[in-house]
Design an enzyme around this catalytic site. Structure first.
Site, PDB file in Angstrom:
ATOM      1  N   GLU A   1     -88.141  25.001 -19.448  1.00  0.00           N
ATOM      2  CA  GLU A   1     -86.940  24.659 -18.844  1.00  0.00           C
ATOM      3  C   GLU A   1     -85.566  25.266 -19.140  1.00  0.00           C
ATOM      4  OE1 GLU A   1     -86.640  23.476 -15.967  1.00  0.00           O
ATOM      5  OE2 GLU A   1     -88.900  22.597 -15.906  1.00  0.00           O
TER       6      GLU A   1
ATOM      7  N   TYR B   1     -79.526  18.723 -15.404  1.00  0.00           N
ATOM      8  CA  TYR B   1     -80.772  19.028 -14.717  1.00  0.00           C
ATOM      9  C   TYR B   1     -81.960  18.848 -15.871  1.00  0.00           C
ATOM     10  CZ  TYR B   1     -84.435  21.799 -13.643  1.00  0.00           C
ATOM     11  OH  TYR B   1     -85.792  22.510 -13.659  1.00  0.00           O
TER      12      TYR B   1
ATOM     13  N   ASP C   1     -81.634  21.561  -9.115  1.00  0.00           N
ATOM     14  CA  ASP C   1     -81.289  22.750  -9.702  1.00  0.00           C
ATOM     15  C   ASP C   1     -80.604  23.520  -8.645  1.00  0.00           C
ATOM     16  OD1 ASP C   1     -83.590  22.979  -8.422  1.00  0.00           O
ATOM     17  OD2 ASP C   1     -84.158  24.808  -9.470  1.00  0.00           O
TER      18      ASP C   1
END
Length: 353
Positions: free
Chosen positions: A57, A138, A156
């Site tokens: 991520e 996020y 996102d």
DNA sequence: AACTCGGGGTA
DNA sequence: TACCCAGAGTT
């Protein structure tokens, strides 16, 4: 399937059936990615590794999947656990991150790894993750959903685009993003939050693409107002971007018996903490004066490089046979150092090779 | 709320 | 070219 479910919930709200239609599509069309647990595996005792999910991520923030994949493989091979990463010297991690960009991510990556290693475990909630360096709204939602099965939303750029089209969002983009996040949160299914997040991102990446969305194969076009309107590529409506100014400077390839001269850049700001070649300031009003200690040198060309908010044109200047330089600098073997440099310096070194 | 911060792929 | 990408931190 989508239509039957839609009919079955005809008395419900606007998005009834959408999550199921999306998850059904995901079961058939999920991308296979190195940090991902495949659809179906999740329910069969395969447990996600928070370290790998988190690492992916962070790498994927503002970065395309193809660009991140190689880095992910290298990092997980070199540092298989968060403890291994946490105990690594800063310079080694920064060198491994070179070329991936947004280097504050790498600095925060190490901070975060060391905090987690010190705690002994990962926070297992969205709110807890949000407190860690480099983990924003996020990433907290994504890791909580993907690694800990929390019913959190991972909104996102893909998800923003998909829902901007579903809603045919015509308002101020900042307001619309807030509205989208609120809606997505209500849609996350209780039992499969991770797959829901991955499904939305896959849809955005492979079907609901920025330029030419392929609505004919979209599993949720029945819910999409932009599709009904006929011009889905018109959304999202974002504010115009500012033009990038041009900055100028010089960069120096200084060679001696023990290699090429580099410096470790200051830990804050542009390319912070990264290895770099000697360079002047980068100014919009023309190249700064040559660094005093450079002395006799030869201009061999120019490299152009585009950063986020300015374009850079650097004259590349070489100096040969120099073995004494100011103490802020050091010599490194030229072959080995290239891979540790940010792209702008790689370009300059390549031009001089 | 606006600005800073990389790099490469895509149409 | 222009736009975008599994955004976050600072001012």
């Amino acid at each position: 399937m989508a239509k039957r479910e839609k009919a079955a919930f005809a008395a419900g709200t606007r998005f009834d059936g959408l999550p199921d239609a999306l998850l059904d599509w995901y079961g058939r069309h999920a991308r296979t990615l190195p940090w991902r647990i495949g659809p179906g595996e999740r329910g069969r005792g395969v447990v996600p590794d928070p370290y790998r999910i988190w690492l992916a991520e962070i790498m994927l923030q503002q970065t395309t999947v193809p660009h991140a994949v190689g880095y992910f493989e290298t990092f997980t091979r070199t540092w298989p656990t968060v403890e291994a990463l946490a105990s690594t010297e800063d310079g080694d991690v920064m060198a491994a991150w070179a070329g991936l960009g947004y280097y504050a991510r790498a600095r925060n990556l190490l901070k975060c790894a060391r905090e987690v290693a010190a705690r002994g475990s990962w926070p297992k909630t969205e709110a807890g993750l949000r407190e860690l360096p480099g983990i924003g709204p996020y990433t907290a939602g994504a890791v909580a959903a993907l690694a800990f099965n929390e019913r959190s939303a991972a909104v996102d750029g893909n998800v923003d685009r998909v829902f901007a089209r579903i809603l045919a969002a015509k308002g101020e983009w900042k307001d619309e993003k807030r509205r989208i996040a609120d809606i997505v949160r209500t849609l996350v299914p209780e039992d499969r939050p991770g797959e829901f997040a991955e499904a939305l991102m896959d849809l955005g990446a492979t079907v609901c693409t920025p330029k030419r969305p392929n609505c004919l194969i979209c599993p949720i076009r029945d819910w999409c107002t932009a599709y009904t309107e006929g011009e889905p590529e018109r959304y999202p409506v974002k504010p115009a971007k500012k033009v990038k100014p041009v900055r100028y400077g010089e960069v120096y390839i200084v060679r001696g018996a023990s290699g090429v001269v580099v410096e470790t850049r200051p830990p804050q700001g542009l390319l912070g903490g990264m290895l770099g070649l000697p360079t002047t300031d980068w100014r919009e009003d023309g190249a700064a004066a040559r660094l005093e200690w450079i002395g006799d040198a030869e201009e061999i060309g120019e490299v152009k490089h585009v950063f986020t908010h300015f374009e850079l044109r650097l004259k590349v200047v070489t100096v040969e046979g120099r073995d004494l330089v100011p103490s802020d600098y050091e010599f490194r073997g030229e072959e080995g150092v290239a891979s540790a440099l940010p792209s702008v310096f790689k370009k300059a070194l390549k031009l001089a090779s």
